[in-house]
Design an enzyme around this catalytic site. Structure first.
Site, short mmCIF file in Angstrom:
data_model
loop_
_atom_site.label_atom_id
_atom_site.label_comp_id
_atom_site.label_asym_id
_atom_site.label_seq_id
_atom_site.Cartn_x
_atom_site.Cartn_y
_atom_site.Cartn_z
N LYS B 37 0.86 -1.19 0.00
CA LYS B 37 0.00 0.00 0.00
C LYS B 37 0.89 1.23 0.00
O LYS B 37 1.77 1.35 0.84
CB LYS B 37 -0.90 -0.02 1.23
CG LYS B 37 -1.82 1.18 1.30
CD LYS B 37 -3.05 0.95 2.16
CE LYS B 37 -2.71 0.59 3.59
NZ LYS B 37 -3.91 0.44 4.42
N CYS B 55 0.14 14.94 -5.32
CA CYS B 55 -0.57 14.23 -6.39
C CYS B 55 -1.67 13.33 -5.83
O CYS B 55 -1.47 12.59 -4.87
CB CYS B 55 0.42 13.38 -7.18
SG CYS B 55 -0.34 12.41 -8.50
N CYS B 57 -3.60 11.85 -8.57
CA CYS B 57 -4.01 11.20 -9.83
C CYS B 57 -3.17 9.97 -10.15
O CYS B 57 -3.47 9.25 -11.10
CB CYS B 57 -3.94 12.20 -10.99
SG CYS B 57 -2.27 12.50 -11.63
N CYS B 66 2.83 16.58 -6.98
CA CYS B 66 2.13 16.80 -8.25
C CYS B 66 3.07 17.46 -9.24
O CYS B 66 3.76 18.41 -8.89
CB CYS B 66 0.92 17.71 -7.99
SG CYS B 66 0.12 18.39 -9.46
N HIS B 70 -1.89 15.46 -13.96
CA HIS B 70 -3.35 15.29 -13.89
C HIS B 70 -4.05 15.95 -15.09
O HIS B 70 -5.13 15.52 -15.48
CB HIS B 70 -3.90 15.85 -12.56
CG HIS B 70 -3.56 17.29 -12.35
ND1 HIS B 70 -2.45 17.71 -11.65
CD2 HIS B 70 -4.18 18.42 -12.76
CE1 HIS B 70 -2.40 19.03 -11.64
NE2 HIS B 70 -3.44 19.49 -12.31
#
Ligand code: FES
Ligand code: FES
Lengths: 91, 91
Positions: B37, B55, B57, B66, B70
């Protein structure tokens, strides 16, 4: 090879062959779909708890917070996503 | 209805009918797939910039940060996902 070969040597594609191509998929099924882009801001000075988990699986019922729904998503799909943890102190 | 009806009134399903069912999909195609995970921690006291984008996405080349990926994901899929912004001060 699937299919056959014509007398002239050309390949014959069987009529029943169906090609299904996986297309790029949206990852957010239903959160705030009225918004062009779902962006959330956290003022870190206002975090009240020592640890706050933010959702990155787009399945939380308390989005943008994590409610543990990533567990069900991972089980159902074989995925391995989890939250971003914001911590006020080193632990 | 697709297909026909037999003389006795029963429905005939045409042989060429193929049903494709969309299955629940993983949302993380390739980030740290060796981890069971993917969870990341941010010590908010150590944030250096006034604003840092994280992030959500699963397409960023600088994950967990990020990098703007995206935008491409949203265009390709019709999705509406975006980052979580961590802010040190009210702006
Ligand atoms: S519920 Fe989405 S990451 Fe936990
Ligand atoms: S690159 Fe993933 S949210 Fe921006």
């Amino acid at each position: 090879r699937i299919g056959g070969v014509k007398p002239n040597g050309a390949a014959v594609r069987p009529r029943s062959l169906v090609v299904v191509r996986a297309e790029a998929q949206a990852i957010n099924p239903e959160i705030r779909k009225n918004e062009e882009k779902v962006v959330d801001s956290v003022l870190v000075a206002e975090l009240s708890k020592p640890l706050t988990a933010y959702c990155r699986c787009w399945r939380s019922g308390t989005f943008p917070l994590c409610d543990g729904s990533h567990v069900k998503h991972n089980k159902a799909t074989g995925d391995n996503v989890g939250p971003l943890l914001l911590k006020k102190q080193k632990e």
